[in-house]
Each structure stands twice: as C-alpha cells, then as structure tokens.
Design a protein around this motif. Structure first.
Motif, mmCIF file in Angstrom:
data_model
loop_
_atom_site.group_PDB
_atom_site.id
_atom_site.type_symbol
_atom_site.label_atom_id
_atom_site.label_comp_id
_atom_site.label_asym_id
_atom_site.label_seq_id
_atom_site.Cartn_x
_atom_site.Cartn_y
_atom_site.Cartn_z
ATOM 1 N N TYR A 151 -57.482 -11.413 -33.610
ATOM 2 C CA TYR A 151 -57.864 -11.828 -32.264
ATOM 3 C C TYR A 151 -58.771 -13.037 -32.264
ATOM 4 N N GLU A 152 -58.987 -13.670 -33.411
ATOM 5 C CA GLU A 152 -59.909 -14.796 -33.463
ATOM 6 C C GLU A 152 -59.207 -16.058 -33.963
ATOM 7 N N GLY A 153 -59.786 -17.195 -33.601
ATOM 8 C CA GLY A 153 -59.272 -18.459 -34.079
ATOM 9 C C GLY A 153 -59.392 -18.574 -35.586
ATOM 10 N N ALA A 154 -58.757 -19.581 -36.156
ATOM 11 C CA ALA A 154 -58.658 -19.699 -37.611
ATOM 12 C C ALA A 154 -59.491 -20.846 -38.163
ATOM 13 N N SER A 155 -60.572 -21.217 -37.467
ATOM 14 C CA SER A 155 -61.325 -22.388 -37.896
ATOM 15 C C SER A 155 -62.174 -22.134 -39.133
ATOM 16 N N LEU A 156 -62.717 -20.931 -39.287
ATOM 17 C CA LEU A 156 -63.630 -20.651 -40.388
ATOM 18 C C LEU A 156 -62.880 -20.538 -41.709
ATOM 19 N N VAL A 157 -63.468 -21.090 -42.780
ATOM 20 C CA VAL A 157 -62.846 -20.999 -44.096
ATOM 21 C C VAL A 157 -62.632 -19.523 -44.442
ATOM 22 N N ASN A 158 -61.434 -19.194 -44.923
ATOM 23 C CA ASN A 158 -61.056 -17.818 -45.246
ATOM 24 C C ASN A 158 -60.944 -17.667 -46.750
ATOM 25 N N ARG A 159 -61.468 -16.551 -47.283
ATOM 26 C CA ARG A 159 -61.499 -16.370 -48.734
ATOM 27 C C ARG A 159 -60.117 -16.408 -49.364
ATOM 28 N N ASN A 160 -59.090 -16.036 -48.596
ATOM 29 C CA ASN A 160 -57.740 -15.989 -49.152
ATOM 30 C C ASN A 160 -56.845 -17.116 -48.652
ATOM 31 N N GLY A 161 -57.396 -18.015 -47.814
ATOM 32 C CA GLY A 161 -56.594 -19.104 -47.268
ATOM 33 C C GLY A 161 -56.138 -20.077 -48.342
ATOM 34 N N TYR A 162 -54.863 -20.446 -48.318
ATOM 35 C CA TYR A 162 -54.334 -21.296 -49.376
ATOM 36 C C TYR A 162 -53.299 -22.310 -48.893
ATOM 37 N N GLN A 163 -52.916 -22.325 -47.614
ATOM 38 C CA GLN A 163 -51.833 -23.205 -47.192
ATOM 39 C C GLN A 163 -52.186 -23.906 -45.890
ATOM 40 N N HIS A 164 -51.698 -25.165 -45.762
ATOM 41 C CA HIS A 164 -51.856 -25.841 -44.480
ATOM 42 C C HIS A 164 -50.688 -25.437 -43.596
ATOM 43 N N ARG A 165 -50.978 -25.263 -42.313
ATOM 44 C CA ARG A 165 -49.943 -24.755 -41.417
ATOM 45 C C ARG A 165 -50.355 -24.973 -39.963
ATOM 46 N N PHE A 166 -49.345 -25.076 -39.102
ATOM 47 C CA PHE A 166 -49.555 -25.036 -37.667
ATOM 48 C C PHE A 166 -49.534 -23.577 -37.224
ATOM 49 N N LEU A 167 -50.304 -23.246 -36.184
ATOM 50 C CA LEU A 167 -50.355 -21.851 -35.755
ATOM 51 C C LEU A 167 -50.748 -21.738 -34.295
ATOM 52 N N ILE A 168 -50.442 -20.583 -33.720
ATOM 53 C CA ILE A 168 -50.950 -20.252 -32.396
ATOM 54 C C ILE A 168 -52.429 -19.950 -32.546
ATOM 55 N N ALA A 169 -53.243 -20.535 -31.696
ATOM 56 C CA ALA A 169 -54.689 -20.365 -31.776
ATOM 57 C C ALA A 169 -55.173 -19.571 -30.568
ATOM 58 N N PRO A 170 -55.449 -18.270 -30.742
ATOM 59 C CA PRO A 170 -55.900 -17.451 -29.610
ATOM 60 C C PRO A 170 -57.409 -17.454 -29.463
ATOM 61 N N ASN A 171 -57.881 -17.204 -28.239
ATOM 62 C CA ASN A 171 -59.293 -16.900 -27.977
ATOM 63 C C ASN A 171 -60.226 -17.972 -28.521
ATOM 64 N N ASN A 172 -60.004 -19.202 -28.129
ATOM 65 C CA ASN A 172 -60.765 -20.307 -28.700
ATOM 66 C C ASN A 172 -62.158 -20.445 -28.107
#
Length: 585
Positions: A151-172
């Motif tokens: 339910y949250e946006g994806a701006s914060l660095v994620n420990r498992n994030g590894y790929q660049h991608r376009f995405l739906i951004a909810p609850n900004n």
C-alpha cells in the motif's frame, strides 16, 4: 496660532470625555488565537462603526470610540458567523471584549457539481463520509515488482530491490481509503465524537495489509520477492483508526479504541512531506511515528486525551495490553510440550506538550512501548540463502524448536521484540509564502523485560511462528532528523523540498563491523533520503503532483537480513521519480 492650539486641546479634552478604548483577544473554540480577524464595533444608537484587525497574538484595539451601546463582531474566512456581544461604553471607561469564534464546518453537498468543485461535506444527520483516492505512475532505479497488498510508494531503497522498472505508484501524498466521523452535542459544550477509517490499495482494491506482503514472500528466494514492508495496517476492517469518546469545549477530548500514536500525529503536522509515501522517509518508514517501530504508529485498545488551553496544548495516551503472548521457553533445546504460555505485556504510554506563538509552533513528545514487534524479512525456506535463523521451523531466541512445530508456519511472521523509548522535538515556522520544518527523534531500544513466545499475536490477528527476544547485545540507539521547506505559489501550487536522515549505533558484540570480520545489520549505519515535488490544486478536492526522491544506505543499514553474517542490499540506493493525482473529500 494660539487660538488654533487652544481649539485643538479643547477638542482632545472633549473627545477624552466622550470616548473610550475598546480592546480584546479573539480565539477559536479550542482556545487558540485567531490572527487576521476583522473586529467591527457597531454603534446601535447611531449606526456608526469602527474596525480593527487582530495581531499575530489575536489582540485588537480601537481607540477614541464614542460612548454608547455597541455590538462587537469578529469575522474571518473559514470561521462560522461572527461572534457577537452587546456592551455599553461609558465616558473614560476602557472596555475589554474577548471573542471566541467557531471554525466553520463545510455545508452539506447539494449536487454532484458542488461536490466536485467545492469543499462541501458529505454529511447526513451529523455523520460525515470522507476519503481519498491517490494513485500515479513512477519509475525506480533499483526496485521490485509490486503486489496487491503493498500500500505504499516505492521511493525508499529496499533491501531486496535489484531492477529498474516502471510501476503503478499508489498512495503518494495520502493513503487511499474511506472513513466516517461525527460530533454530536448532547449538552451545551459537550459532544459525543467518533471516527472509523480504513486504507485501501487503489491498484487492487484490497485492504491495506503490510503483514501480507511478508507472508506471500515466505520461503521464496530473494530474486522472486515482490515488495515487502512492515506496518500497523495489517488487513483490519478499520486499519487506520476506530474510536469513540467525549469532547468538551473547556475540558478537552477523551477517546478510546484503535488510534494513531501521538508520534504519528506530530509526524503528520511537522513533516514537510505531510507523511506522503512517495516523498517522505518518515511517512513511508514509520520508525519516527511509532517511537522506534513502524507497527506502533497506531495503538489498539488505547485511551487518548487532548486539551488546548490558549496557545498551549497537551496530549496523553495509554495503551492497554491485549492479544496473546504465545508459548515461551528459555531453554536452548525445547519442544511444544515444555514451553510456558505467556500473557501479553504490550502496554504503552506517551505524552505531548506543545504550543503556538504567532507564526511559530512546536511540540515535544515522549513515547514508551513494551514488547514492540518489528518484522524485517520474510521467513526463509528451502529456496532461500542458507541461514541458521528465520527458518520455517518454529524458533524462539534464535533457537529452532526440536520436534514438531508448535504452530503451522503458514500465514505467519517472524518478529524481533524490543522495549522502546523515544523522544521527539519538532518545530514549524510560517513566513508567507514559505513554511519551514525541522524535527529530531532519539530512540533507545532494549531486549524486552517480558519476552514473547512462539504463537504470539501481532497486528491484524497474524501470529508469530518465529520470535527473537535477545536480538540486542547492548542498547540499540536510533537518531532521526529531518528538515524542509514548502513554498506556495499563488495559493494553488506548493513546492516542497525535504531531507531525512536516520542513524544507528553498533549494538552487537563482537561488532564484526569490518571487511575481515564481515558486516552485520547490527553495525552502525546511516540512511538518507532527499526529495522534491510540486503539487498543483485545480480545485479544493483535486490536485496533481510530480516529484523525485533519492535514498541511500551505508554501514549496518545496508545489510539485508538482521542476523549474521548478513546479506548486503543488492543496491544501496534508489532513485524514484513519480507523477500522479489525488481526489480527496
């Protein structure tokens, strides 16, 4: 010349004998000052009038007011019909008239066009329906696929994030959701109040459920993860708040139920990003709002008291223990047959003291929470990297159970338990068209005095199949500070810039915080996020926004799994531009 001077002195003397000074202070129903209000004194005998505008302290003064009977009114946009009183001014007698104004409530909507174009309220018999829909699109430099429970946006660095991608951004800028609230007076100055609200994922229609994002990744390899987060919203029917209580214009408001913590209230007021998930670290992460843990941004079974007196306000909150403490054993080799059922000791309390002086507002808070639970990673499984902990075998104090599982690990979580204390200081200053923000929080965490056991209940009715009560070899210390500025252009467009930082100390021994010993998540580390965005309001309900956030981590905060020897983040940074729109009512 002499004649003119004598005439002037006589006039002044006569005026002094036929006039008076009228002054006073204008406040709202909570006792806060009302600056910029226009006060008008109307002479009921002659029809003449005199006006003054209240200062930043809410004060006004009219000099040389002719004697007579007067009606005094105060008016300001956003407040109800002018307050009024009738007084008699006597010769040479100054009068003080304080006025209390009521904040104007929006009129009920009478048409669809009015609903879309104004701020009218959806009110029926004193009950108001409110909500928001916030969704957009974005790109991340190092991210993960989203899921319907995130339910949250994806701006914060994620420990498992590894790929660049376009995405739906909810609850900004705001959580999508619905709520109802009401305030009904039953005696003069006394009202019944209630509120119930829930968050919804705009891209899936599912209730906001942070815990479920962990569960659907249980047992998967890191390369197969979708976004996983922790939070207080865990699929409850009312995952934001549900409470009721009594409110008095003089004695404050007392409510009971599921409520936002005092730290959450302060975060929403003093965060330049307003707690928006796309551009605010302290909004997305929740560590600050919860006094050390994201899950504690909302307290169940809690009493909350608020009082405003003049420019000062006070808040107090107490959470009663609830839920199950699970089954605990201090033995390194234990089974379901020899563990001891535990009672929950997850009570909490907090205090807030603040005030306003002209354009400056400030708050100071303290929060304490026992048995705070933090869920930091999905359960590991056969496909996951080899680790001795967080397995799908029940465990406690990092010791796996010997024998049959105490509870089925399916649909469960692994939690680290601590007793938390946090203090917050925050300020805001308005210098139109600018608003400046700054804040600081200091958190200290220790192993719980009363441990939790396997099967203990967590947010939303989920259970813990793994519990770690001895994660800290020494006190864990967190420092969080932020600052920012908001500039409003022609009343409809806001430009916001913000910087957030979190630091932690070394809290395990031996430290193992060098290249030879191997880094752990218990090592000292730093997280930074900077953001900037523009928000344009087409109407009072509809706005569009665009901005960018960049976050990066170092040291122990760049280690993915908080158990040695640790797995580094795939990438220690993330760049996330976002655009979108919001409709709020």
């Amino acid at each position: 010349m002499l004649v003119a001077s004598l005439w002037w002195l006589c006039s002044v003397s006569a005026g002094a004998q036929t006039s008076a000074t009228l002054s006073g202070r204008v406040t709202d129903s909570t006792g806060s000052v009302v600056a910029g209000a226009t006060v008008t004194a109307n002479n009921l005998d002659t029809g003449a009038s005199q006006t003054a505008v209240t200062s930043g302290a809410g004060q006004y003064e009219m000099v040389a007011v002719p004697v007579g009977r007067y009606e005094v009114r105060a008016a300001k946009q956003g407040f109800a019909d002018e307050a009024r009183t009738v007084i008699s001014l006597a010769v040479g007698k100054d009068a003080a008239v304080d006025i209390r104004m009521q904040v104007k409530t929006s009129d009920a909507c009478v048409s669809g066009h009015e609903f879309a174009a104004t701020d009218c309220a959806l009110t029926w018999h004193g009950i108001t329906l409110y909500g928001a829909y916030d969704v957009g699109g974005g790109w991340v430099s190092h991210g993960l696929p989203e899921n319907g429970y995130n339910y949250e946006g994806a701006s914060l660095v994620n420990r498992n994030g590894y790929q660049h991608r376009f995405l739906i951004a909810p609850n900004n800028l705001q959580q999508t959701g619905l709520g109802i609230r009401g305030k009904e007076e039953f005696l003069p100055g006394w009202s019944v109040v209630f509120n119930a609200s829930t968050g919804i994922n705009p891209q899936s229609g599912l209730l906001a459920d942070a815990s479920k994002t962990q569960i659907i990744n249980n047992g998967l390899p890191r390369a197969s993860y979708s976004y996983t987060i922790d939070g207080a919203r865990a699929g409850q029917p009312f995952n934001d708040e549900i409470y009721g209580g009594i409110s008095s214009t003089h004695f404050g408001t007392l409510t009971f139920g599921r409520q936002r913590a005092l730290g959450t209230d302060a975060m929403l007021q003093y965060d330049p990003g307003g707690g928006g998930y796309a551009f605010s670290y302290i909004g997305y992460n929740g560590t600050m709002a919860g006094g050390g843990d994201t899950e504690d941004s909302r307290w169940d079974s809690a009493l909350k008291y608020r009082l405003t007196y003049g420019p000062a306000h006070f808040g107090a909150m107490y959470k009663f223990a609830d839920g199950s403490g699970g089954c605990f054993s201090a033995s390194a080799t234990w089974t379901a047959a020899n563990c001891t059922p535990e009672s929950a000791h997850n009570n909490a309390y907090g205090f807030d003291l603040g005030g306003e002086h002209g354009k400056l507002s400030a708050d100071f808070l303290f929060q304490h929470y026992n048995q705070a639970i933090s869920v930091l990673n999905p359960l590991l499984g056969p496909q996951s990297p080899t680790q001795p902990y967080q397995s799908t075998t029940n465990s406690i104090n990092t010791n796996p159970i010997t024998g049959v599982n105490l509870i089925d690990p399916a649909n469960t979580l692994y939690g680290i338990v601590t007793d938390n204390n946090g203090v917050i200081g925050a300020v805001k200053y308005t210098w139109n068209p600018f608003k400046f923000y700054a804040g600081y929080e200091y958190v200290w965490q220790n192993n719980p005095v009363n441990p939790l056991g396997v099967g203990a209940s967590d947010q939303g009715g989920y259970n813990l199949s793994g519990v770690e009560d001895n994660n800290l070899d020494s006190e864990k210390l967190l420092q969080i500070w932020w600052t920012g500025v908001k500039y409003t252009y022609r009343s409809k467009t806001d430009f916001t810039f913000a910087w957030y930082q979190q630091r932690q100390n070394d809290f395990r021994f031996p430290k193992e915080c060098d290249a030879v010993a191997g880094f752990r998540a218990s090592c000292a580390g730093t997280l930074n996020e900077v953001s900037g965005y523009a928000d344009h309001h087409f109407t009072k309900r509809f706005d569009v926004f665009a901005g960018i956030a960049y976050s990066y981590v170092s040291g122990g905060l760049a280690i993915a799994i908080p158990h040695g020897p640790g797995v580094p983040y795939h990438y220690d940074n993330n760049l996330a531009p976002t655009i979108g729109g919001r409709f709020a009512f």
